[in-house]
Scaffold this active site. Structure first.
Site, mmCIF file in Angstrom:
data_model
loop_
_atom_site.group_PDB
_atom_site.id
_atom_site.type_symbol
_atom_site.label_atom_id
_atom_site.label_comp_id
_atom_site.label_asym_id
_atom_site.label_seq_id
_atom_site.Cartn_x
_atom_site.Cartn_y
_atom_site.Cartn_z
ATOM 1 N N ILE A 8 0.847 -1.188 0.000
ATOM 2 C CA ILE A 8 0.000 0.000 0.000
ATOM 3 C C ILE A 8 0.885 1.241 0.000
ATOM 4 O O ILE A 8 1.725 1.412 0.885
ATOM 5 C CB ILE A 8 -0.930 0.046 1.226
ATOM 6 N N THR A 9 0.690 2.103 -0.988
ATOM 7 C CA THR A 9 1.412 3.374 -0.999
ATOM 8 C C THR A 9 0.648 4.386 -0.143
ATOM 9 O O THR A 9 -0.573 4.401 -0.106
ATOM 10 C CB THR A 9 1.594 3.914 -2.428
ATOM 11 N N GLY A 10 1.410 5.228 0.553
ATOM 12 C CA GLY A 10 0.779 6.228 1.418
ATOM 13 C C GLY A 10 -0.036 5.607 2.528
ATOM 14 O O GLY A 10 -1.187 5.961 2.750
ATOM 15 N N ALA A 11 0.584 4.688 3.271
ATOM 16 C CA ALA A 11 -0.174 3.871 4.230
ATOM 17 C C ALA A 11 -0.021 4.320 5.677
ATOM 18 O O ALA A 11 -0.532 3.653 6.574
ATOM 19 C CB ALA A 11 0.258 2.407 4.101
ATOM 20 N N ASN A 12 0.641 5.448 5.924
ATOM 21 C CA ASN A 12 0.841 5.816 7.332
ATOM 22 C C ASN A 12 -0.251 6.714 7.896
ATOM 23 O O ASN A 12 -0.236 7.074 9.061
ATOM 24 C CB ASN A 12 2.221 6.465 7.537
ATOM 25 N N SER A 13 -1.258 7.075 7.072
ATOM 26 C CA SER A 13 -2.376 7.872 7.571
ATOM 27 C C SER A 13 -3.580 7.683 6.655
ATOM 28 O O SER A 13 -3.481 7.066 5.590
ATOM 29 C CB SER A 13 -1.997 9.366 7.635
ATOM 30 N N GLY A 14 -4.719 8.222 7.082
ATOM 31 C CA GLY A 14 -5.901 8.244 6.230
ATOM 32 C C GLY A 14 -6.389 6.873 5.793
ATOM 33 O O GLY A 14 -6.320 5.894 6.543
ATOM 34 N N TYR A 167 -5.030 18.771 -10.585
ATOM 35 C CA TYR A 167 -5.316 17.579 -9.775
ATOM 36 C C TYR A 167 -6.261 16.648 -10.516
ATOM 37 O O TYR A 167 -6.043 15.428 -10.560
ATOM 38 C CB TYR A 167 -5.930 17.995 -8.437
#
Length: 297
Positions: A8-14, A167
């Site tokens: 999972i990329t970007g898995a330390n929050s949200g 975006y």
């Protein structure tokens, strides 16, 4: 999910953190691909506090805005993860108020959200196929809020940069990549499934990390309304696309409630321009050219 491995990329929050927690609670192995070592260590400590010290979660540093970092992380994954049941492309930046560039010279949102994941998926594709695994692209309903096509003559927005259209294009590019990948996988008789989902309107730190002050204030006010759901609920679409059988590939999964912002997860509305073949093919070729990465498919 015992014996299965999820990246999972970007898995330390949200939503990435919540997806990690859910998968770990079902006995999966989770490998986080994040750019911040300290936040990753804190997230792992929190997960082990919640789930037990034997929770099989680890971290590999990767900055999607730097293709050299993506390549190094992918190489480390190939050395340490003998199987990949799903790669969840969850990380993103959004609403960057003024034009910025990645170290490789790309507009920051396109470079981070699309090009970084494009290379990562390509480098890990064979390992994912060995497990008959999946690639899950986490898009956004924001893909509807821009030009509804790729601005091929000015992909860095040098002439008319605006936070939201840039975006929107980055998320549309991610979707077109996934749908074109589906076509190429089918034509080559390869054994990987690709799915596209979105978290709806979820209370995460996405806008806080990259958006301008006005956008952050607006989102904080929105977060107090019933039209914004929790990060946990926002993670359900990506968990479903990573694990559930019987899903359609040429689809967009996410909340099915009011405006498809919140509510039970299911198949949502997919605008035809998101899988317009000529644009998808052109984007794929342009992505290989820009990143210098040639897919083996």
């Amino acid at each position: 999910l015992d014996g299965k491995t999820y990246l999972i990329t970007g898995a330390n929050s949200g939503t990435g953190f919540e997806a990690s927690r859910i998968l770990l609670s079902k006995c999966a192995r989770v490998v986080m691909l994040n750019r911040n070592p300290q936040k990753s260590a804190d997230a792992i400590a929190t997960l082990r506090q919640k789930l037990g010290s034997d929770a099989d979660v680890s971290f590999i540093r990767m900055d999607l805005a730097e293709l050299a970092s993506v390549r190094n992380a992918a190489a480390e994954v190939l050395e340490t993860a003998p199987r990949i049941d799903a790669l969840i492309c969850n990380a993103a930046i959004a609403q960057v108020p003024a034009q910025q560039f990645t170290v490789d010279g790309f507009e920051s949102q396109l470079g981070t959200n699309h090009y970084g994941h494009f290379v990562l998926c390509g480098m890990l594709f064979d390992r994912i196929e060995e497990s008959k695994g999946r690639i899950v692209v986490v898009a956004s309903l924001g893909y509807k809020m821009g030009l509804r096509t790729i601005q091929f003559d000015d992909m860095n927005w040098d002439k008319n940069y605006s936070a939201n259209p840039a975006y929107s294009q980055s998320k549309l590019a991610q979707m077109m990549f996934a749908y074109e990948l589906q076509d190429r996988v089918k034509a080559a008789s390869r054994n990987v499934q690709a799915y596209v989902c979105h978290p709806g309107s979820s209370a995460t730190s996405l806008i806080e990390t990259s958006g301008g002050m006005t956008t952050r204030i607006m989102f904080r006010l929105m977060a107090l309304s019933p039209m914004v759901q929790s990060a946990e609920k926002g993670s359900y679409p990506e968990v479903m696309c990573a694990t559930q059988d019987g899903l359609e590939q040429r689809a967009l999964y996410g909340p099915t409630g009011r405006m498809e912002w919140t509510g039970p997860v299911g198949k949502g509305t997919l605008e035809p321009y998101a899988c317009e073949k000529a644009a998808m093919t052109k984007l794929w070729d342009r992505s290989e050219q820009e990143t210098g990465f040639q897919w083996n498919i």
